[in-house]
Design a protein around this motif. Sequence first.
Motif, PDB file in Angstrom:
ATOM      1  N   PHE A 191      22.319  37.865  73.597  1.00 29.11           N
ATOM      2  CA  PHE A 191      20.910  38.146  73.886  1.00 29.11           C
ATOM      3  C   PHE A 191      20.711  38.109  75.400  1.00 29.11           C
ATOM      4  CE2 PHE A 191      20.755  36.604  69.535  1.00 29.11           C
ATOM      5  CZ  PHE A 191      19.776  37.395  68.942  1.00 29.11           C
ATOM      6  N   TYR A 194      20.852  34.190  76.969  1.00 26.48           N
ATOM      7  CA  TYR A 194      21.023  33.433  75.731  1.00 26.48           C
ATOM      8  C   TYR A 194      22.250  33.942  74.999  1.00 26.48           C
ATOM      9  CZ  TYR A 194      19.898  31.144  71.297  1.00 26.48           C
ATOM     10  OH  TYR A 194      19.943  30.381  70.164  1.00 26.48           O
ATOM     11  N   THR A 247      21.102  38.515  65.489  1.00 30.63           N
ATOM     12  CA  THR A 247      21.839  37.321  65.087  1.00 30.63           C
ATOM     13  C   THR A 247      23.109  37.706  64.328  1.00 30.63           C
ATOM     14  OG1 THR A 247      20.483  37.180  63.103  1.00 30.63           O
ATOM     15  CG2 THR A 247      19.770  35.900  65.018  1.00 30.63           C
ATOM     16  N   LEU A 248      24.003  36.730  64.166  1.00 32.10           N
ATOM     17  CA  LEU A 248      25.308  37.015  63.562  1.00 32.10           C
ATOM     18  C   LEU A 248      25.186  37.628  62.169  1.00 32.10           C
ATOM     19  CD1 LEU A 248      27.702  34.047  64.456  1.00 32.10           C
ATOM     20  CD2 LEU A 248      27.791  36.407  65.260  1.00 32.10           C
ATOM     21  N   ASP A 249      24.195  37.208  61.405  1.00 33.19           N
ATOM     22  CA  ASP A 249      24.083  37.746  60.050  1.00 33.19           C
ATOM     23  C   ASP A 249      23.731  39.225  60.044  1.00 33.19           C
ATOM     24  OD1 ASP A 249      21.605  36.381  61.044  1.00 33.19           O
ATOM     25  OD2 ASP A 249      20.718  37.451  59.360  1.00 33.19           O
ATOM     26  N   GLU A 250      23.261  39.750  61.185  1.00 34.21           N
ATOM     27  CA  GLU A 250      22.903  41.164  61.276  1.00 34.21           C
ATOM     28  C   GLU A 250      23.972  41.997  61.987  1.00 34.21           C
ATOM     29  OE1 GLU A 250      19.096  40.277  63.230  1.00 34.21           O
ATOM     30  OE2 GLU A 250      18.140  41.356  61.583  1.00 34.21           O
ATOM     31  N   GLU A 305      26.622  35.163  69.859  1.00 38.25           N
ATOM     32  CA  GLU A 305      25.544  36.140  69.797  1.00 38.25           C
ATOM     33  C   GLU A 305      25.201  36.529  71.222  1.00 38.25           C
ATOM     34  OE1 GLU A 305      23.304  34.528  65.753  1.00 38.25           O
ATOM     35  OE2 GLU A 305      22.463  34.056  67.731  1.00 38.25           O
TER      36      GLU A 305
END
Length: 333
Positions: free
Chosen positions: A103, A107, A28-31, A101
């Motif tokens: 995936f 996704y 995810t974006l925070d990672e 993101e």
Amino acid sequence: MTVAAIVYDLVAIGRVGVDLYPLQHGVTLDEVRTFEKFLGGSAANVTVAAARHGRRAALISATADDAFGRFVHRELLQLGVDDVYVQTVTGGPPTPVTFCEIFPPDYFPRWFYRYPTAPDLLITPDSLPLQAIREARVYWSSLTGLSQEPSRAAHLAALEERARAPFTVLDLDYQEAFWRDRVGAAEDPRDDARTQAREALRQATVAVGNLDECTVVTGETDPERAARALLASGLELAVVTQDGRGVLAMTPTEQVRVYAFPVTVVNGLGGGDAFGGALVHGLLAGWDLERTLHFAAVAGALVVGRLACSTAMPTTAEVQAMLADVEVADGAM
């Protein structure tokens, strides 16, 4: 705006900005730790895709007078697109950025930073290069541009200038985020999008969209029924893409379906724009519908196998090479 002396193969109007795509996938974006910057925006991507096939393309849009705006202008020119009609808006919103993101294989959520508006939605009817629009061999607009004023009025004025000229394309690019804040809390944003699309279709001759987008506009969930509903508005060609299930195209007298080309998906966000630019090339080349769809489908497949959108657009030679490989593989089976 000063009238044009150049007759373009393609003039497109609509979204432009900067894509910031993560270099770490499956998180995810925070990672995410690092991003790469690309020219973005659906209309911009379609013009780049057409330019990769040797077509003379121009974009009607706008940026802010900021660093990202300067990047947009520079990238358009480097990628072969005339930026003479990309206005610079001062004292308004910044040039928008889009994060996603990744995936794979299916996704790819996006976050559009273009609120409360974006420069490309501030285009006005009196700023349009009407001669360039009128004389373009293909004119391309999208549903996004109808989501708010003054862009809505500008898009409709441009379509009226075309007056159902051949290859007047409406891209049914429905992004719900652009409509959600424009209607009341109790209203369905798809209702407004459907109303505006039907108004625009009165002046278009070609419509292109994925099945979900076609369903928003027509209310039909079956590809054939959706294509027939689009044709009923007076179009000459309706194209319904279905991601991994292929493409259906329909005219008043012909129906063609091509199947998806196998590809390892990296980022599925640019395939539709690559398809659009390749479709423009095939239509202008005078190819039959089946050949045009095969070419466009392969162009889209090549891009979803890459990270970027704009800079990932394939050349004609790359598409032809993949088509040849597919034919060889089919012949060997």
